[in-house]
Design a protein around this motif. Structure first.
Motif, PDB file in Angstrom:
ATOM      1  N   ARG A   1       0.834  -1.207   0.000  1.00  0.00           N
ATOM      2  CA  ARG A   1       0.000   0.000   0.000  1.00  0.00           C
ATOM      3  C   ARG A   1       0.866   1.254   0.000  1.00  0.00           C
ATOM      4  NH1 ARG A   1      -5.045   1.433   4.062  1.00  0.00           N
ATOM      5  NH2 ARG A   1      -5.184   3.642   3.544  1.00  0.00           N
ATOM      6  N   TYR A   2       1.977   1.241   0.747  1.00  0.00           N
ATOM      7  CA  TYR A   2       2.844   2.412   0.768  1.00  0.00           C
ATOM      8  C   TYR A   2       3.519   2.627  -0.584  1.00  0.00           C
ATOM      9  CZ  TYR A   2       2.648   4.385   5.432  1.00  0.00           C
ATOM     10  OH  TYR A   2       2.240   5.067   6.554  1.00  0.00           O
ATOM     11  N   VAL A   3       3.848   1.533  -1.254  1.00  0.00           N
ATOM     12  CA  VAL A   3       4.408   1.653  -2.602  1.00  0.00           C
ATOM     13  C   VAL A   3       3.388   2.276  -3.538  1.00  0.00           C
ATOM     14  CG1 VAL A   3       5.190   0.340  -4.614  1.00  0.00           C
ATOM     15  CG2 VAL A   3       6.059  -0.230  -2.327  1.00  0.00           C
ATOM     16  N   ALA A   4       2.138   1.809  -3.459  1.00  0.00           N
ATOM     17  CA  ALA A   4       1.088   2.294  -4.369  1.00  0.00           C
ATOM     18  C   ALA A   4       0.647   3.716  -4.038  1.00  0.00           C
ATOM     19  CB  ALA A   4      -0.104   1.345  -4.324  1.00  0.00           C
ATOM     20  N   GLU A   5       0.525   4.022  -2.738  1.00  0.00           N
ATOM     21  CA  GLU A   5      -0.054   5.309  -2.335  1.00  0.00           C
ATOM     22  C   GLU A   5       0.975   6.434  -2.250  1.00  0.00           C
ATOM     23  OE1 GLU A   5      -2.997   7.006   1.243  1.00  0.00           O
ATOM     24  OE2 GLU A   5      -2.573   4.858   1.047  1.00  0.00           O
ATOM     25  N   PHE A   6       2.189   6.107  -1.808  1.00  0.00           N
ATOM     26  CA  PHE A   6       3.179   7.155  -1.554  1.00  0.00           C
ATOM     27  C   PHE A   6       4.433   7.033  -2.417  1.00  0.00           C
ATOM     28  CE2 PHE A   6       1.012   6.528   2.645  1.00  0.00           C
ATOM     29  CZ  PHE A   6       0.291   7.719   2.640  1.00  0.00           C
ATOM     30  N   GLY A   7       4.502   6.008  -3.245  1.00  0.00           N
ATOM     31  CA  GLY A   7       5.663   5.850  -4.096  1.00  0.00           C
ATOM     32  C   GLY A   7       6.910   5.394  -3.380  1.00  0.00           C
ATOM     33  N   VAL A   8       6.750   4.731  -2.231  1.00  0.00           N
ATOM     34  CA  VAL A   8       7.913   4.194  -1.519  1.00  0.00           C
ATOM     35  C   VAL A   8       8.635   3.211  -2.432  1.00  0.00           C
ATOM     36  CG1 VAL A   8       8.634   2.753   0.430  1.00  0.00           C
ATOM     37  CG2 VAL A   8       6.938   4.552   0.766  1.00  0.00           C
ATOM     38  N   THR A   9       9.953   3.308  -2.475  1.00  0.00           N
ATOM     39  CA  THR A   9      10.746   2.484  -3.396  1.00  0.00           C
ATOM     40  C   THR A   9      11.360   1.290  -2.673  1.00  0.00           C
ATOM     41  OG1 THR A   9      12.825   3.655  -2.978  1.00  0.00           O
ATOM     42  CG2 THR A   9      11.335   4.588  -4.656  1.00  0.00           C
ATOM     43  N   PRO A  10      11.725   0.254  -3.419  1.00  0.00           N
ATOM     44  CA  PRO A  10      12.423  -0.880  -2.801  1.00  0.00           C
ATOM     45  C   PRO A  10      13.708  -0.450  -2.092  1.00  0.00           C
ATOM     46  CG  PRO A  10      11.663  -1.473  -4.993  1.00  0.00           C
ATOM     47  CD  PRO A  10      11.416  -0.006  -4.846  1.00  0.00           C
ATOM     48  N   GLU A  11      14.397   0.526  -2.664  1.00  0.00           N
ATOM     49  CA  GLU A  11      15.639   0.996  -2.061  1.00  0.00           C
ATOM     50  C   GLU A  11      15.387   1.670  -0.709  1.00  0.00           C
ATOM     51  OE1 GLU A  11      16.191   0.215  -6.222  1.00  0.00           O
ATOM     52  OE2 GLU A  11      14.727   1.486  -5.204  1.00  0.00           O
ATOM     53  N   GLN A  12      14.278   2.405  -0.581  1.00  0.00           N
ATOM     54  CA  GLN A  12      13.953   3.031   0.698  1.00  0.00           C
ATOM     55  C   GLN A  12      13.629   1.985   1.759  1.00  0.00           C
ATOM     56  OE1 GLN A  12      10.844   5.644  -0.815  1.00  0.00           O
ATOM     57  NE2 GLN A  12      12.099   7.443  -0.367  1.00  0.00           N
TER      58      GLN A  12
ATOM     59  N   ILE B   1       9.110   2.287   9.190  1.00  0.00           N
ATOM     60  CA  ILE B   1       8.619   3.449   8.446  1.00  0.00           C
ATOM     61  C   ILE B   1       7.251   3.881   8.955  1.00  0.00           C
ATOM     62  CG2 ILE B   1       7.803   4.198   6.169  1.00  0.00           C
ATOM     63  CD1 ILE B   1      10.041   2.377   4.984  1.00  0.00           C
ATOM     64  N   VAL B   2       6.325   2.946   9.054  1.00  0.00           N
ATOM     65  CA  VAL B   2       4.969   3.260   9.508  1.00  0.00           C
ATOM     66  C   VAL B   2       4.998   3.766  10.948  1.00  0.00           C
ATOM     67  CG1 VAL B   2       2.698   2.272  10.020  1.00  0.00           C
ATOM     68  CG2 VAL B   2       3.890   1.644   7.901  1.00  0.00           C
ATOM     69  N   THR B   3       5.804   3.135  11.794  1.00  0.00           N
ATOM     70  CA  THR B   3       5.862   3.526  13.204  1.00  0.00           C
ATOM     71  C   THR B   3       6.371   4.948  13.377  1.00  0.00           C
ATOM     72  OG1 THR B   3       6.168   1.262  13.986  1.00  0.00           O
ATOM     73  CG2 THR B   3       6.966   3.015  15.414  1.00  0.00           C
ATOM     74  N   LEU B   4       7.422   5.319  12.641  1.00  0.00           N
ATOM     75  CA  LEU B   4       7.972   6.662  12.804  1.00  0.00           C
ATOM     76  C   LEU B   4       6.984   7.725  12.355  1.00  0.00           C
ATOM     77  CD1 LEU B   4      11.709   6.140  11.786  1.00  0.00           C
ATOM     78  CD2 LEU B   4      10.657   6.109  14.061  1.00  0.00           C
ATOM     79  N   GLU B   5       6.167   7.420  11.365  1.00  0.00           N
ATOM     80  CA  GLU B   5       5.098   8.347  10.979  1.00  0.00           C
ATOM     81  C   GLU B   5       4.051   8.436  12.075  1.00  0.00           C
ATOM     82  OE1 GLU B   5       5.462   7.440   6.168  1.00  0.00           O
ATOM     83  OE2 GLU B   5       3.542   7.176   7.189  1.00  0.00           O
ATOM     84  N   ALA B   6       3.659   7.295  12.638  1.00  0.00           N
ATOM     85  CA  ALA B   6       2.646   7.283  13.688  1.00  0.00           C
ATOM     86  C   ALA B   6       3.138   8.001  14.942  1.00  0.00           C
ATOM     87  CB  ALA B   6       2.243   5.849  14.015  1.00  0.00           C
ATOM     88  N   LEU B   7       4.445   7.948  15.192  1.00  0.00           N
ATOM     89  CA  LEU B   7       5.022   8.651  16.343  1.00  0.00           C
ATOM     90  C   LEU B   7       5.152  10.151  16.102  1.00  0.00           C
ATOM     91  CD1 LEU B   7       7.877   6.166  17.331  1.00  0.00           C
ATOM     92  CD2 LEU B   7       5.783   6.611  18.621  1.00  0.00           C
TER      93      LEU B   7
ATOM     94  N   ARG C   1       2.781  11.662   7.120  1.00  0.00           N
ATOM     95  CA  ARG C   1       2.343  10.424   6.498  1.00  0.00           C
ATOM     96  C   ARG C   1       2.876  10.332   5.063  1.00  0.00           C
ATOM     97  NH1 ARG C   1      -3.611   8.863   8.138  1.00  0.00           N
ATOM     98  NH2 ARG C   1      -2.752  10.103   9.834  1.00  0.00           N
ATOM     99  N   GLY C   2       3.458   9.196   4.747  1.00  0.00           N
ATOM    100  CA  GLY C   2       4.030   8.993   3.423  1.00  0.00           C
ATOM    101  C   GLY C   2       5.457   9.446   3.284  1.00  0.00           C
ATOM    102  N   LYS C   3       6.024  10.068   4.339  1.00  0.00           N
ATOM    103  CA  LYS C   3       7.392  10.588   4.265  1.00  0.00           C
ATOM    104  C   LYS C   3       8.362   9.820   5.164  1.00  0.00           C
ATOM    105  CE  LYS C   3       6.449  14.039   1.471  1.00  0.00           C
ATOM    106  NZ  LYS C   3       7.014  14.083   0.098  1.00  0.00           N
ATOM    107  N   GLY C   4       7.862   8.829   5.901  1.00  0.00           N
ATOM    108  CA  GLY C   4       8.732   8.096   6.816  1.00  0.00           C
ATOM    109  C   GLY C   4       9.835   7.338   6.120  1.00  0.00           C
ATOM    110  N   ALA C   5       9.597   6.944   4.862  1.00  0.00           N
ATOM    111  CA  ALA C   5      10.604   6.189   4.114  1.00  0.00           C
ATOM    112  C   ALA C   5      11.823   7.031   3.777  1.00  0.00           C
ATOM    113  CB  ALA C   5       9.989   5.627   2.838  1.00  0.00           C
TER     114      ALA C   5
ATOM    115  N   HIS D   1      18.754  10.825   8.791  1.00  0.00           N
ATOM    116  CA  HIS D   1      18.124  11.393   9.986  1.00  0.00           C
ATOM    117  C   HIS D   1      18.088  10.390  11.132  1.00  0.00           C
ATOM    118  CE1 HIS D   1      15.336  14.213  12.062  1.00  0.00           C
ATOM    119  NE2 HIS D   1      14.823  13.097  12.564  1.00  0.00           N
ATOM    120  N   THR D   2      17.856   9.107  10.817  1.00  0.00           N
ATOM    121  CA  THR D   2      17.709   8.096  11.864  1.00  0.00           C
ATOM    122  C   THR D   2      18.965   7.243  12.042  1.00  0.00           C
ATOM    123  OG1 THR D   2      16.668   6.636  10.216  1.00  0.00           O
ATOM    124  CG2 THR D   2      15.211   7.946  11.628  1.00  0.00           C
TER     125      THR D   2
END
Length: 378
Positions: free
Chosen positions: A143-154, A279-285, A290-294, A301-302
C-alpha cells in the motif's frame, strides 16, 4: 502519586538456544538487572512477566529459581508488546503506590517451536487463510508503494541501517555482516516486496528491569510517560494501514503525559519486525508526515550519528525477536543509551529516549496492543 523510575536493566544474549532451559535465559537477565539496580532480592515486592509462547508455569519456575516465593507475581500476554505491557503495569503499580519495587521480566524461547515464521492461529480468519505476519506487513508495504511511491531501495535502507548498528551489539543474534542495499534487495523474496534481509529472525532471549520510586540515585532514569492501548476495530475501509492508529494513539497519550513533542526525543527503539514497520511507526510517532517516513533512513536522519537515531541496538532485524522479551530488550538499550553506557553504539545526544512496541493481533483488529514509553536522564 509517586514518580516511577527505572532503576536497572538486564538482558540475556539473543539467538537460537534450543538446548537451554527457558528459565536460564530469564535468570541471566534478572541477575544483571538486580546488580544494575543495586537492590537486594528482598526489596522486590512484586514480579510481572511478559511472555507469549512460554510454557505453562514458566513464570513460577523463574520465581522459584530466583528465591522469591510468596510475593505477588502475574503474567501478561499481549503478543509482541507483552514485555512492555508488563513494564507498563509495573510503572502504574509504582505510580499508584501499590508497590515500591517491581521486577519486570520478558522471556520467550522460539527456537523450540518454530523453524521460520510464526504459524498463525488456525481459529482466526487470517490463520485459516494462511496469512502470517510477513504477509500482513507485506500488505502494508504494497500500500505504501502504491499510495506514496515508496521504493524498494527506501525499504532496504532500513535493513542496511539496523544491521550495521547490530554489528556493534555483542548480544545481537545477527552480526555476521552489514549488507548493502543491493544485497538486501537480492536476498530471497519472502512476501513481496519484503525480502529475507528485511524480516527479523525468530529468537530466544530474555530482558528484565527493576522499576521503583524516586530514591535519589543519579543512575536512575525518570519514566516521564508510559501509555498502553489495545487495538481497535480495523478493516479495508480504515484510512490507515494496519497498526498505524494503535501506535498513533499510544504516542499521543505518551507525549501528552511527558509534556513533550516528537522533536524532543533524542534516541528511539521501535518495533522493526519488518522494514516497513519502522517506516509506519515513525510516521505514527510523529517523526515524519504520512508517506514521508521512508525518507528518514536514506537521508541519515535516523542513523546512529543522525539527528534522531532509531534502533541503535540493531533493532529486531539484528538483535532478534523473542516476542515477550523484545520490548524489554528495547528498554534496556534506551537505558544504556541515556546513561552513556552503550559502548560502540553510543549516540551523541542522549537525554530523552523513547520505546515503542506494537503487537500483532487477530483479524479485524488494529493490532493486539501498543506500548510507548518515554524516559529521561535526570
Amino acid at each position: 502519586m509517586n514518580q516511577p523510575m527505572l532503576w536497572g536493566v538486564g538482558t540475556s544474549d539473543y539467538g537460537r538456544f534450543p538446548d537451554r532451559r527457558v528459565e536460564s535465559l530469564a535468570w541471566d537477565a534478572i541477575a544483571e538487572a538486580v546488580r544494575d539496580a543495586e537492590v537486594r532480592p528482598g526489596q522486590i515486592e512484586a514480579i510481572v512477566v511478559g511472555s507469549v509462547f512460554g510454557p505453562p508455569g514458566v513464570a513460577t519456575r523463574v520465581q522459584r529459581g530466583i528465591g522469591l516465593p510468596g510475593i505477588p507475581m502475574w503474567t501478561v500476554e499481549n503478543a509482541c508488546a507483552s514485555g512492555t505491557s508488563a513494564y507498563h503495569e509495573a510503572v502504574e503499580a509504582v505510580r499508584a503506590g501499590r508497590f515500591g519495587c517491581v521486577l519486570v521480566l520478558g522471556v520467550d524461547q522460539m527456537s523450540t517451536l518454530f523453524s521460520g515464521a510464526i504459524v498463525p492461529e488456525a481459529s482466526d480468519p487470517e490463520g485459516a487463510a494462511s496469512l502470517p505476519l510477513p504477509g500482513l506487513y507485506a500488505l502494508q508495504a504494497q500500500r505504501y508503494v502504491a499510495e506514496f511511491g515508496v521504493t524498494p531501495e527506501q525499504l532496504a535502507a532500513i535493513a542496511v541501517k539496523n544491521k550495521a548498528n547490530g554489528m556493534d551489539n555483542p548480544r545481537a543474534q545477527l552480526r555476521s555482516s552489514a549488507p548493502t542495499v543491493a544485497e538486501v534487495l537480492e536476498s530471497r523474496m519472502i512476501a513481496e516486496p519484503l525480502t529475507f534481509l528485511q524480516c527479523c529472525p525468530t529468537s530466544d532471549g530474555a530482558g528484565a528491569a527493576i522499576v521503583g520510586g524516586a530514591r535519589g540515585n543519579p543512575r536512575d532514569l525518570r519514566v516521564e510517560a508510559s501509555a498502553m492501548v489495545s487495538g481497535a476495530l480495523w478493516d479495508h475501509r480504515s484510512p490507515d494501514v494496519w497498526g498505524f492508529a494503535s501506535v498513533a494513539r499510544a504516542a499521543e497519550q505518551a507525549f501528552a503525559q511527558a509534556g513533550r513533542s516528537p522533536e524532543e526525543v533524542d534516541v528511539l527503539e521501535v518495533h522493526d519486525a519488518f522494514t516497513i514497520g519502522e517506516i509506519v511507526t515513525l510516521e505514527a510517532l510523529g517523526l515524519a508526515p504520512r508517506g514521508k517516513g521512508a525518507e528518514l533512513a536514506p537521508s541519515g536522519h535516523t542513523a546512529r550519528n543522525g539527528a534522531q537515531p532509531v534502533n541503535p541496538s540493531g533493532g529486531l532485524l539484528s538483535r532478534g525477536h523473542p516476542l515477550g522479551a523484545t520490548g524489554m530488550a528495547q528498554l534496556a538499550e534506551i537505558a544504556w543509551q541515556l546513561r552513556g553506557d552503550a559502548g560502540d553504539r553510543q549516540v551523541a545526544r542522549h537525554r530523552v529516549g523513547l520505546v515503542e512496541t506494537m503487537g500483532g493481533g487477530a483479524a479485524g483488529m488494529d493490532g493486539n496492543a501498543c506500548v510507548v514509553t518515554i524516559l529521561s536522564a535526570e
